[in-house]
Design a protein around this motif. Structure first.
Motif, PDB file in Angstrom:
ATOM      1  N   TYR A 166      39.047  46.232  35.626  1.00  0.00           N
ATOM      2  CA  TYR A 166      38.732  46.627  34.487  1.00  0.00           C
ATOM      3  C   TYR A 166      39.475  46.116  33.339  1.00  0.00           C
ATOM      4  O   TYR A 166      40.422  45.483  33.657  1.00  0.00           O
ATOM      5  N   PRO A 167      38.685  46.256  32.192  1.00  0.00           N
ATOM      6  CA  PRO A 167      38.446  45.716  31.206  1.00  0.00           C
ATOM      7  C   PRO A 167      39.723  46.217  30.581  1.00  0.00           C
ATOM      8  O   PRO A 167      40.776  46.030  29.193  1.00  0.00           O
ATOM      9  N   TYR A 168      40.012  47.758  30.781  1.00  0.00           N
ATOM     10  CA  TYR A 168      40.287  48.971  30.516  1.00  0.00           C
ATOM     11  C   TYR A 168      41.974  48.921  29.205  1.00  0.00           C
ATOM     12  O   TYR A 168      42.363  49.022  28.862  1.00  0.00           O
ATOM     13  N   ILE A 185      53.682  51.504  42.414  1.00  0.00           N
ATOM     14  CA  ILE A 185      52.939  52.279  41.006  1.00  0.00           C
ATOM     15  C   ILE A 185      52.626  51.050  40.618  1.00  0.00           C
ATOM     16  O   ILE A 185      51.754  50.434  39.508  1.00  0.00           O
ATOM     17  N   GLY A 186      53.312  50.267  40.737  1.00  0.00           N
ATOM     18  CA  GLY A 186      53.192  48.943  40.065  1.00  0.00           C
ATOM     19  C   GLY A 186      51.881  48.143  40.605  1.00  0.00           C
ATOM     20  O   GLY A 186      51.380  47.469  39.833  1.00  0.00           O
ATOM     21  N   ASP A 187      52.000  48.208  41.527  1.00  0.00           N
ATOM     22  CA  ASP A 187      50.836  47.644  42.709  1.00  0.00           C
ATOM     23  C   ASP A 187      49.606  48.134  41.585  1.00  0.00           C
ATOM     24  O   ASP A 187      48.602  46.994  41.839  1.00  0.00           O
ATOM     25  N   TYR A 188      49.766  49.199  41.634  1.00  0.00           N
ATOM     26  CA  TYR A 188      48.428  49.412  41.903  1.00  0.00           C
ATOM     27  C   TYR A 188      48.309  49.153  40.020  1.00  0.00           C
ATOM     28  O   TYR A 188      46.834  48.728  39.926  1.00  0.00           O
ATOM     29  N   VAL A 189      48.281  49.192  39.126  1.00  0.00           N
ATOM     30  CA  VAL A 189      48.496  49.418  37.937  1.00  0.00           C
ATOM     31  C   VAL A 189      48.055  47.850  37.422  1.00  0.00           C
ATOM     32  O   VAL A 189      47.332  47.508  36.996  1.00  0.00           O
TER      33      VAL A 189
END
Length: 507
Positions: free
Chosen positions: A267-269, A256-260
């Motif tokens: 992306y800028p969001y 999950i850390g790698d995905y975030v």
């Protein structure tokens, strides 16, 4: 940019205009540059339950849990307090992390003070501001809480199963008209974009499948989205990557850390909002732990969790509780229905693991084989049907197990059996809008020895009202494919919509 969340109660919102709140927030930010995070508000913001919400005739005198105090600098992050040494040690660790996030927030606020505003974000926020004003107008109308005057071809909310039927209806219709969800396309099945659709963690897969195919709420243009979905499945990550011998729980946090990290770099969001308009959904017991690897995901983002345990830092100001449902593979879905009250011959029924958690052993100790009116089974005998027992019992006991959530709550609702909720620190699903005291009974752990007296103390008329309300609330817990308006999928989306309304991002 300013981000803000609210825990203001409905009565406060009636007397304070959103315009004034917006002006105060803007002036505060412009004059001090204190924080990206402050407070506008939605009239349906989550309210901590008070003892006065219980049905008076039950007279259970529950003491509600104390809400986490708001940090005055940000009005988003909670600082955690408790008495025991072990709790103080854990909370001390949490408070250090929160303090670090607040420092990062203040630094980022100062950096952005003179930057050009984001026009796309301002358009999104203008839509939400209009929705808040519309809902506030409804909240200010007297004698409107029990019924909605709005036209609806499918269903018009009414009655005391809602905290405010008119306000919920208005909010729901605005959600259908405005709310847009962007789903990050990165990630491959089975860890991403896929989840279990059977067993007790099935809501992970059910929601993923429905939202990915939903043309009404899913949007392909991220600039127009109100929220951003991180489409991982905690259950699938553990099923495929967790080694039961090595038992390395950190594998969950790494994925999950790698995905975030990946989506925030592409992306800028995420960086634009510090993750506050992003959300995850998990029904696995380790759902809260899954967000721990990214502290902003844990403390700032919206988490839709079955395990909505405030003692494990579930924060109702930004997180939402969702129901746990046990869908059985190869078996037909449980059809709602049961016997009328006059034909229900068993006072109370429970079947489940006796030693799961701390509450069930107490329940078995006091009532297993102690009273013929209260049937308790560690395992259902071969000659007893679990579902038939629910359909023929007046009350279905729903104690927490290892975790606070229980699929028995929804099973009881399907069986038109009044749920008896026995838990600690559990935020009930959809409690922003549903008045659980109108269709369930809450019994504290200390009251377990008095369980029979409490249930017998509910008159036949009171029971008839409770059971009728159970029937009426069923539609909000039904799993449909394709989804239907006001069903469990749409109620989860509405909980998410409310959390986004309680968040104001100044571009």
């Amino acid at each position: 940019m300013i981000i803000c969340r609210s825990n203001n109660q409905l009565s406060t919102l009636v007397s304070v205009t959103l315009l004034a709140l917006a002006i105060v927030a803007a002036v505060s930010y412009a004059s001090t540059g204190l924080s990206l995070l402050s407070l506008p508000a939605s009239p349906l913001s989550w309210r901590w339950p008070s003892s006065t919400t219980f049905i008076p005739s039950f007279n259970l005198n529950h003491t509600p849990p104390s809400p986490p105090p708001l940090n005055p600098k940000t009005a988003l992050y909670s600082m955690f307090n408790c008495d025991s040494d072990s709790c103080k040690k854990q909370n001390g660790k949490m408070n250090k992390l929160v303090s670090k996030l607040i420092k990062e927030l203040e630094d980022e606020s100062m950096l952005r003070r003179n930057k050009k505003r984001d026009k796309n974000l301002e358009k999104v926020e203008a839509e939400l501001a209009g929705a808040r004003v519309s809902m506030r107008d409804v909240a200010g109308k007297r004698n409107s809480s029990l019924s909605s005057p709005l036209n609806d071809p499918d269903y018009v909310p009414n009655g005391n199963i809602y905290r405010n039927a008119y306000l919920f209806h208005r909010s729901y219709l605005l959600m259908e008209k405005l709310f847009k969800v962007y789903i990050y396309e990165e990630g491959e099945p089975p860890l991403f974009h896929k989840g279990p659709t059977f067993d007790i963690y099935s809501m992970e897969g059910v929601f993923l499948n429905l939202i990915e195919k939903d043309p009404n709420f899913r949007i392909s243009n991220p600039d127009r989205a109100h929220v951003y979905f991180l489409p991982f499945s905690v259950t699938m990550i553990l099923n495929y990557l967790f080694d039961p011998v090595i038992r390395d729980k950190a594998v969950l946090e790494r994925v999950i850390g790698d995905y975030v990290q990946m989506v925030s770099s592409r992306y800028p969001y995420w960086n634009q909002s510090l993750g506050s308009n992003h959300f995850m959904l998990a029904c696995h017991d380790w759902g809260p732990r899954a967000s721990w690897s990214v502290h902003s995901l844990y403390f700032t983002s919206i988490r839709l969790l079955c395990n909505a345990n405030t003692s494990e830092y579930f924060n109702p100001r930004k997180d939402a509780s969702i129901p746990q449902i046990n869908l059985h593979r190869g078996e037909p879905a449980m059809v709602p229905g049961g016997l009328p009250a006059s034909n229900r011959t068993t006072l109370a029924f429970f079947a489940g693991g006796q030693f799961h958690g701390k509450i069930r052993p107490l329940l078995f100790q006091h009532w297993k084989d102690k009273d013929e009116d209260i049937l308790m089974y560690n395992r259902v005998p071969n000659n007893v049907s679990y579902h038939e027992m629910m359909q023929t019992s007046r009350f279905c006991l729903c104690p927490s197990g290892y975790e606070v959530a229980s699929p028995r709550i929804v099973e009881a609702i399907y069986a038109e059996c009044v749920p008896v909720l026995i838990s600690q620190n559990y935020v009930l699903p959809f409690s922003d809008v549903l008045n659980w005291d109108a269709f369930s009974v809450r019994v504290s752990v200390s009251e377990i020895p008095n369980l029979k007296r409490i249930l017998l103390g509910i008159s036949d008329d009171e029971y008839a009202r409770l059971q009728e309300n159970v029937k009426r609330v069923q539609r909000h817990f039904l799993v449909n494919n394709p989804a239907k308006r006001y069903d469990i999928y749409h109620m989860i989306l509405h909980s998410l919509w409310l959390r986004r309304l309680n968040l104001h991002i100044y571009g």
